[in-house]
Design a protein around this motif. Structure first.
Motif, short mmCIF file in Angstrom:
data_model
loop_
_atom_site.label_atom_id
_atom_site.label_comp_id
_atom_site.label_asym_id
_atom_site.label_seq_id
_atom_site.Cartn_x
_atom_site.Cartn_y
_atom_site.Cartn_z
N GLU A 129 -46.88 -45.61 -0.59
CA GLU A 129 -45.57 -45.33 0.00
C GLU A 129 -45.23 -43.85 -0.08
O GLU A 129 -44.71 -43.26 0.86
CB GLU A 129 -44.50 -46.15 -0.71
CG GLU A 129 -44.53 -47.63 -0.39
CD GLU A 129 -43.35 -48.38 -0.97
OE1 GLU A 129 -43.29 -49.59 -0.74
OE2 GLU A 129 -42.51 -47.77 -1.64
N GLY A 132 -47.28 -42.02 2.35
CA GLY A 132 -46.76 -42.27 3.68
C GLY A 132 -45.56 -41.39 3.99
O GLY A 132 -45.41 -40.88 5.10
N ALA A 164 -58.18 -46.43 12.76
CA ALA A 164 -56.75 -46.58 12.45
C ALA A 164 -55.89 -46.13 13.61
O ALA A 164 -54.81 -46.67 13.86
CB ALA A 164 -56.40 -45.80 11.19
N ARG A 185 -57.26 -51.91 4.31
CA ARG A 185 -55.91 -51.43 3.98
C ARG A 185 -55.72 -49.99 4.46
O ARG A 185 -54.64 -49.61 4.90
CB ARG A 185 -55.66 -51.52 2.48
CG ARG A 185 -55.51 -52.96 1.99
CD ARG A 185 -55.17 -53.03 0.50
NE ARG A 185 -55.09 -54.41 0.07
CZ ARG A 185 -54.02 -55.18 0.22
NH1 ARG A 185 -52.93 -54.68 0.78
NH2 ARG A 185 -54.01 -56.43 -0.20
N HIS A 188 -54.90 -50.10 8.08
CA HIS A 188 -53.52 -50.54 8.31
C HIS A 188 -52.51 -49.46 7.92
O HIS A 188 -51.60 -49.15 8.70
CB HIS A 188 -53.25 -51.81 7.51
CG HIS A 188 -51.81 -52.24 7.55
ND1 HIS A 188 -51.24 -52.82 8.67
CD2 HIS A 188 -50.82 -52.17 6.62
CE1 HIS A 188 -49.97 -53.08 8.43
NE2 HIS A 188 -49.69 -52.69 7.20
N LEU A 189 -52.66 -48.88 6.72
CA LEU A 189 -51.67 -47.93 6.21
C LEU A 189 -51.60 -46.65 7.03
O LEU A 189 -50.61 -45.93 6.97
CB LEU A 189 -51.98 -47.58 4.74
CG LEU A 189 -51.72 -48.70 3.73
CD1 LEU A 189 -52.25 -48.30 2.35
CD2 LEU A 189 -50.23 -49.01 3.66
N ASN A 190 -52.64 -46.37 7.79
CA ASN A 190 -52.64 -45.15 8.60
C ASN A 190 -52.51 -45.43 10.09
O ASN A 190 -52.74 -44.56 10.91
CB ASN A 190 -53.93 -44.37 8.32
CG ASN A 190 -53.99 -43.87 6.90
OD1 ASN A 190 -53.41 -42.85 6.56
ND2 ASN A 190 -54.68 -44.61 6.04
N SER A 191 -52.10 -46.65 10.42
CA SER A 191 -51.93 -47.04 11.82
C SER A 191 -50.45 -47.07 12.19
O SER A 191 -49.58 -46.94 11.34
CB SER A 191 -52.54 -48.42 12.06
OG SER A 191 -51.73 -49.43 11.47
N ARG A 194 -48.13 -49.60 10.24
CA ARG A 194 -48.00 -49.46 8.79
C ARG A 194 -46.72 -50.06 8.22
O ARG A 194 -46.70 -50.46 7.06
CB ARG A 194 -48.10 -47.98 8.39
CG ARG A 194 -46.93 -47.12 8.86
CD ARG A 194 -47.07 -45.69 8.35
NE ARG A 194 -48.20 -45.02 8.93
CZ ARG A 194 -48.18 -44.40 10.10
NH1 ARG A 194 -47.07 -44.39 10.83
NH2 ARG A 194 -49.25 -43.80 10.56
N GLU A 195 -45.66 -50.12 9.01
CA GLU A 195 -44.40 -50.66 8.50
C GLU A 195 -44.33 -52.18 8.60
O GLU A 195 -43.39 -52.80 8.12
CB GLU A 195 -43.21 -50.05 9.27
CG GLU A 195 -43.14 -48.54 9.21
CD GLU A 195 -42.96 -48.02 7.79
OE1 GLU A 195 -42.34 -48.75 6.98
OE2 GLU A 195 -43.43 -46.91 7.49
#
Length: 467
Positions: A129, A132, A164, A185, A188-191, A194-195
């Motif tokens: 987080e 991000g 991503a 992950r 996902h977290l960098n696409s 992500r939210e």
């Protein structure tokens, strides 16, 4: 002084509460609740890092505690305990957001290990987080938990970063233990998703009779025990990413339905005819050769091509031995903190043994080895004697040029320092505008280690920050 992690233990058995207090009390701040109602009151008043709750209790049960915790504190990890470890309970707990499941009776080290892993998972979530917030879209890339700077890993990183940014289906391949879920992950977290939810499921762990119900949902009365309609994992992941681990283990009838979902972007719950529209990016993973499986009739060829839109191969650890010192240092620090132990590092002999072992279980096996070594080490550093006999006795190679010959044990990262020259560090900080956290993440080392290297070369991160 570092704050100790907080653990809430919920059980109506006094002996269980005393056991957890004894096992975890030296490492964490442990609070005990004798029933679900007391736990709900505690959760309403404060946040805990990890909650360990029995499932079956009078009054409010473990599922009520789980729901209350996840609704109020999404990053708190919850471990469920039960003496009635039925598949439906396990599946329901995991789908509701539980981190893992502990079956009674258990050996004393089981809850210690599980809580340590839950603490680490929470730390990574919070770190992701922060990263991000520090890295708006298009300004950086986070490989949280993925450690390695070898040529093989850099190529994997390049492909993952590219995947991503493209909203397409990704197929991660590689041996068991190579970090496919971490890669998923990272995608996902960098696409752009992500939210939205990241939902992971191990297809090989689902009972054959529950696969379709879990993935696609079911209607009321669809089968015995289906007292009400239930959404499947595709619906839960709507707007986000669904990670299908070990997709090669899916039964053929489930493969047919999965193919239709990927083609039509809609699911039909078991026992219902009305389709439900879903917007989900699928990241699939397997240790199998799906092309060969398709040739043998064990995997649908059309599904293989539908999943294989953007393939990424993750290298086994034996093909990137130069990453072992970095990984060992990272894992030693991680599990040392989790167990409340301060270790100076590894002896040269211990590190040579790690580098020489072929690691058939890859990073997962290395992590288990380091965890055990941290637990049994009697001195200030992990020695060769602290490693399992099978690791010590099976030596099949070392780093090129005898790179592991004379290693100072205070810092296993010393092996890699030649690669971290002044020019490299300067370019790294320039790329990330002096942000040490993001630079360390990109380099695959701990933030503190990067600070030490910068100090060694008298490089100031502030000199690279925007004016």
């Amino acid at each position: 002084m570092e704050t100790r992690g907080s653990v809430l233990v919920v059980d109506d058995k006094e002996n269980i509460l005393k056991l957890f207090a004894r096992l975890l009390g030296d490492t964490y701040e442990v609070t005990c609740a004798e029933d679900g109602a007391r736990a709900l009151a505690l959760v309403a008043a404060r946040e805990f890092d990890v909650v360990v709750s029995d499932v079956r209790m009078p009054g409010a049960d473990g599922f009520e505690v789980l729901r209350a915790v996840k609704s109020r504190y999404p990053n708190t990890e919850v471990v469920m305990m039960t003496g009635y470890a039925t598949v439906p309970d396990a599946v329901e707990a995991m789908r509701a957001g539980a981190f893992d499941y502990l079956q009674k009776p258990f050996l004393p080290d089981a809850p210690v290990e599980l809580v340590a892993r839950a603490m680490e998972r929470r730390r990574l979530r919070l770190q992701a987080e922060v990263l991000g917030r520090e890295s708006p879209p298009g300004t950086g890339f986070s490989f949280t938990g993925v450690v390695g700077r070898s040529a093989a890993m850099q190529e994997s990183h390049r492909l993952i970063e590219q995947a991503a940014r493209l909203d397409i289906t990704v197929l991660l391949t590689g041996e068991t233990g190579t970090g496919k879920e971490l890669a998923a992950r990272a995608v996902h977290l960098n696409s752009a998703r992500r939210e939205r939810p990241f939902v992971a499921v191990n297809c090989g762990a689902l009972p054959a009779e529950l696969v379709e119900s879990e993935l696609f949902g079911h209607g009321k009365g669809a089968f015995t025990g289906a007292a009400q309609a239930k959404a499947g994992l595709f619906e839960e992941a709507n707007g986000g990413t669904l990670f299908l681990d070990e997709v090669g283990d899916l039964p053929l009838n489930a493969q047919v339905k999965l193919l239709r979902v990927l083609q039509e972007r809609e699911v039909r719950r078991v026992g219902e005819t009305r389709p439900v529209q879903v917007d989900v990016r699928v990241v699939a993973a397997t240790h199998r050769d799906l092309r060969a499986e398709a040739a043998q009739g064990r995997f649908r060829e059309d599904l293989f091509y539908r999943l294989n839109v953007f393939p990424v191969q993750l290298p086994p650890l034996r093909e990137r031995k130069e990453d072992i010192p970095l990984l060992a240092a990272h894992l030693l620090d991680k599990h040392g903190k989790a167990m409340g132990r301060t270790l100076e590092g590894m002896t040269p002999e211990a590190l040579r043994v790690l580098v020489g072992y072929p690691w058939p279980g890859n990073v997962r096996e290395l992590e288990n080895t380091i965890m055990r070594a941290v637990a049994v080490a009697a001195g200030p550093a992990v020695t060769e004697r602290d490693l399992p006999s099978e690791v010590r006795e099976r030596q099949e190679g070392a780093l090129p040029g005898g790179a592991a010959k004379h290693l100072p044990y205070r810092d296993a990262l010393d092996l890699a320092r030649d690669r971290f020259s002044r020019e490299y560090l300067t370019a790294l900080l320039r790329d990330f505008e002096g942000n040490v956290t993001r630079a360390a993440e990109h380099a695959g080392i701990e933030r503190e280690s990067l600070h030490r290297l910068l100090k060694r070369y008298s490089i100031r991160s502030d000199d690279f920050k925007p004016r």
